[in-house]
Design a protein around this motif. Structure first.
Motif, mmCIF file in Angstrom:
data_model
loop_
_atom_site.group_PDB
_atom_site.id
_atom_site.type_symbol
_atom_site.label_atom_id
_atom_site.label_comp_id
_atom_site.label_asym_id
_atom_site.label_seq_id
_atom_site.Cartn_x
_atom_site.Cartn_y
_atom_site.Cartn_z
ATOM 1 N N VAL A 170 -8.909 30.832 50.379
ATOM 2 C CA VAL A 170 -9.331 31.416 49.108
ATOM 3 C C VAL A 170 -10.767 31.915 49.229
ATOM 4 O O VAL A 170 -11.647 31.192 49.699
ATOM 5 C CB VAL A 170 -9.245 30.363 47.979
ATOM 6 C CG1 VAL A 170 -9.861 30.893 46.702
ATOM 7 C CG2 VAL A 170 -7.800 29.965 47.746
ATOM 8 N N TYR A 171 -11.002 33.153 48.807
ATOM 9 C CA TYR A 171 -12.361 33.699 48.850
ATOM 10 C C TYR A 171 -13.267 32.925 47.900
ATOM 11 O O TYR A 171 -12.868 32.584 46.798
ATOM 12 C CB TYR A 171 -12.351 35.184 48.488
ATOM 13 C CG TYR A 171 -11.781 36.043 49.580
ATOM 14 C CD1 TYR A 171 -12.412 36.118 50.821
ATOM 15 C CD2 TYR A 171 -10.620 36.763 49.391
ATOM 16 C CE1 TYR A 171 -11.895 36.891 51.832
ATOM 17 C CE2 TYR A 171 -10.092 37.550 50.402
ATOM 18 C CZ TYR A 171 -10.736 37.616 51.626
ATOM 19 O OH TYR A 171 -10.220 38.382 52.627
ATOM 20 N N ARG B 147 -6.464 42.626 51.400
ATOM 21 C CA ARG B 147 -7.270 41.634 50.685
ATOM 22 C C ARG B 147 -8.745 41.758 51.044
ATOM 23 O O ARG B 147 -9.621 41.434 50.262
ATOM 24 C CB ARG B 147 -6.753 40.226 50.964
ATOM 25 C CG ARG B 147 -6.869 39.792 52.395
ATOM 26 C CD ARG B 147 -6.011 38.567 52.667
ATOM 27 N NE ARG B 147 -5.910 38.321 54.092
ATOM 28 C CZ ARG B 147 -6.691 37.485 54.762
ATOM 29 N NH1 ARG B 147 -7.619 36.823 54.122
ATOM 30 N NH2 ARG B 147 -6.541 37.321 56.047
ATOM 31 N N LYS B 148 -9.026 42.279 52.236
ATOM 32 C CA LYS B 148 -10.437 42.447 52.605
ATOM 33 C C LYS B 148 -11.096 43.557 51.812
ATOM 34 O O LYS B 148 -12.275 43.464 51.473
ATOM 35 C CB LYS B 148 -10.568 42.731 54.097
ATOM 36 C CG LYS B 148 -10.625 41.473 54.914
ATOM 37 C CD LYS B 148 -11.151 41.738 56.291
ATOM 38 C CE LYS B 148 -11.011 40.477 57.124
ATOM 39 N NZ LYS B 148 -11.013 40.785 58.543
ATOM 40 N N ARG C 109 -11.909 41.948 48.691
ATOM 41 C CA ARG C 109 -13.084 41.097 48.866
ATOM 42 C C ARG C 109 -14.359 41.947 48.831
ATOM 43 O O ARG C 109 -15.321 41.611 48.122
ATOM 44 C CB ARG C 109 -12.995 40.365 50.196
ATOM 45 C CG ARG C 109 -14.233 39.571 50.518
ATOM 46 C CD ARG C 109 -14.279 39.208 52.000
ATOM 47 N NE ARG C 109 -15.522 38.547 52.310
ATOM 48 C CZ ARG C 109 -16.623 39.171 52.678
ATOM 49 N NH1 ARG C 109 -16.644 40.476 52.786
ATOM 50 N NH2 ARG C 109 -17.726 38.493 52.930
ATOM 51 N N HIS D 135 -9.345 34.526 43.915
ATOM 52 C CA HIS D 135 -10.741 34.721 44.323
ATOM 53 C C HIS D 135 -11.692 33.954 43.404
ATOM 54 O O HIS D 135 -11.674 34.142 42.187
ATOM 55 C CB HIS D 135 -11.078 36.206 44.307
ATOM 56 C CG HIS D 135 -12.299 36.554 45.101
ATOM 57 N ND1 HIS D 135 -13.506 35.910 44.939
ATOM 58 C CD2 HIS D 135 -12.503 37.448 46.097
ATOM 59 C CE1 HIS D 135 -14.388 36.427 45.774
ATOM 60 N NE2 HIS D 135 -13.803 37.363 46.501
#
Lengths: 302, 288
Positions: free
Chosen positions: A292-293, B45-46, B49, B222
């Motif tokens: 998870v970020y 997903r990056k 991010r 996140h």
């Protein structure tokens, strides 16, 4: 003690700036994933000199940072401590006390940091004060003005004198590469410092921009390599300032490994001078663990 | 000699720039008679991010601007949109809309931006209150922007859907990362260009193209995202997002209707209550 000798700059390598930049861009294309990334990140964490060098520093702030140095993120097990904390001489006693028994070293800046505009006498007193209070490492700044004037002998003597005042403490010599203008000057300063007895060479104070950049660090690493080939003596490297992401931390490690080899991949020979890098590394480590970020909000500021 | 038509590369919008997805992946969008229209980035997903990092960096500046200034900027987006009406209509038609409906959609989207531009310095008064308390305190509550908001835009309404989801969020001082409709992404990317030319600071609006199937769990998990606004309809995805949102107690709102109103601004606000000590003015008489 062997006779110290100022190096003959006519023999030093001329730096190829374009070549250096090309080489650096190659390092940045390496892809490090999964387990190697986790190991790399832990290595980065163990190489950090957690730093606070501000006019507003207090004992409380230093104590809190020392706790962070020894316990980077207790929620995650198996983390190393950082290598050292870096503080002003007046805070050395506080830091030393706070870090007793943790194995984290105390580094102190000295010699009228960050400008270095003071007399030799004051600089020596500054250094001795820090050493007497228990500093394991001394980060000195060179007189950039004298260096740029071409007064190399002055800078050489200065470094040698401070080295003597350090006793057993390891000496890191800061060039403030942002003020040296050219990569040739960086190379020259590196040779000068290493010949004068530096244990570490360090890019910047972190007070001016640009601070540490990869090209500058590569020039210094190559100077260390050539010095090692010539004399058999290992010298450490510390890029400081401006390195704030885990990714750039790994890129520095790639550069270190491909320039100096695995012997330097330890916090005895390589350090990051940084304050915000530690949290970014921690965030990446937690991300690798949980998938998870992460957010800065959940990591202690210092 | 016939001229080759210059096709537009539809890229994503992160931190005031138009990069391609870091993953290098894309999907091909086809028109009515299965002629390829464009290759569209399949964001990873990056990318998400990176967009959240940009949005977080932009938050302090955007949320501290006066509401009036945010209103001016939203109005500017509407102006720019009006000026490029034809392009949006053409893209909507390419994506399968009828010409009249396409024009209708662009005009409604423009009007909606003007509508929220007006609210920028007014919703605070509407949602604030002075609260009666039994001690000698002046007690008041005000809404404050919640932070970074992730948006999954409606699938069926390319432009209007995105504007409906995004305008109230930025009007309220939040920054956002929006996932455009998968099957109709053209207008979303062109809308990013409009935003880019409208004095909106870099990072306030970030627009990704891709699939919610791949990205919804990352939007929801996140830790640096404060709220999630979703116009998706997939029941399993919604349940999964609600579960994951609990990780950092994100606010999550699932919408089915694409309407407008000040309460859409309120959903991405936090209410801050202040207890301010005041002097006791007289026995039995509160100061306020």
């Amino acid at each position: 003690m062997a006779q110290l000798q100022i190096p003959d700059f006519r023999k030093s390598t001329i730096v190829d700036q374009v070549g250096i930049e090309e080489r650096v861009s190659r390092f940045n294309t390496r892809s490090i994933k999964k387990e190697s990334k986790v190991k790399g990140l832990k290595l980065v964490l163990s190489m950090i000199d957690l730093t606070t060098l501000e006019g507003k520093d207090t004992e409380g702030k230093v104590k809190q940072m020392c706790y962070k140095a020894a316990h980077p993120h207790d929620a995650l097990s198996g983390l190393p401590t950082v290598a050292a904390v870096c503080v002003y001489p007046t805070m050395v006693g506080t830091a030393k006390q706070a870090l007793a028994g943790t194995g984290v070293k105390v580094a102190s800046v000295s010699t009228a940091f960050p400008s270095g505009q003071s007399t030799r006498q004051v600089k020596l007193l500054d250094t001795k004060f820090a050493v007497e209070h228990g500093a394991d490492e001394i980060d000195m700044v060179i007189s950039r003005g004298e260096f740029l004037k071409g007064n190399y002998a002055f800078v050489f003597d200065e470094i040698a004198a401070i080295k003597e005042a350090c006793g057993t403490a390891r000496l890191k010599v800061i060039f403030e590469t942002g003020e040296l203008s050219t990569l040739d000057n960086v190379r020259r300063a590196s040779e000068l410092a290493m010949h004068a007895g530096a244990d570490f060479i360090k890019t910047s104070t972190g007070k001016i921009s640009p601070a540490a950049t990869m090209p500058v660090t590569l020039v210094m690493l190559e100077a260390i390599r050539d010095f090692y080939y010539a004399t058999g003596k290992m010298v450490g490297m510390k890029p400081a300032g401006g390195i704030s992401t885990a990714k750039s931390g790994l890129q520095y490690l790639v550069m270190l490994h491909e320039t100096l080899g695995a012997d330097w991949l330890t916090n005895k020979w390589f350090r990051f001078g940084a304050s915000s890098l530690a949290n970014d590394v921690l965030m990446q480590l937690v991300k690798e663990k949980t998938g998870v970020y992460q957010s800065k909000e959940y990591f202690s500021a210092d | 000699m016939t001229r080759l038509e210059v096709l537009k590369t539809y890229k994503i919008y992160i931190g005031g720039q138009f990069p391609r997805t870091e993953s290098g992946r894309y999907y091909t969008l086809t028109g009515k008679d299965s002629t390829p229209l464009a290759n569209v980035c399949l964001s990873s997903r990056k990318d998400f991010r990176n967009a959240v990092v940009a949005a977080r960096a932009a938050f302090a500046g955007w949320s501290s601007r006066p509401g009036f200034n945010r209103g001016q900027i939203l109005y500017r987006i509407a102006e720019m949109l009006e000026g490029r009406k034809e392009q949006f209509v053409a893209e909507l038609i390419l994506q399968g809309a009828a010409p009249k409906a396409a024009l209708e959609e662009v005009m409604t989207a423009t009007d909606r931006l003007v509508y929220y531009a007006g609210w920028c310095d007014k919703y605070q008064a509407l949602f604030s209150s002075v609260n009666p308390v039994a001690s000698s305190h002046f007690n008041f509550s005000v809404p404050e922007a919640t932070g970074v908001v992730a948006i999954i835009a409606p699938e069926s309404n390319s432009l209007l859907g995105l504007v409906t989801a995004l305008a109230p969020v930025i009007a309220g001082g939040n920054t956002c990362v929006a996932l455009a409709s998968t099957s109709m992404p053209l207008c979303a990317v062109t809308f990013a260009e409009v935003v880019h030319a409208s004095d909106v600071p870099a990072g306030v609006v970030n627009i990704l193209t891709g699939t919610s199937k791949e990205l919804h769990s990352h939007f929801a998990s996140h830790m640096d995202v404060n709220a999630l606004i979703c116009y998706g309809t997939d029941k399993t995805e919604i349940t999964r997002m609600k579960e994951l949102a609990s990780l950092n107690v994100k606010r999550i709102f699932v919408h089915t209707k694409e309407d407008q109103g000040p309460y859409h601004i309120l959903q991405a606000q936090e209410i801050k209550t202040t207890w301010h000590p005041i002097e006791q003015i007289g026995p039995g008489k509160a100061g306020y």
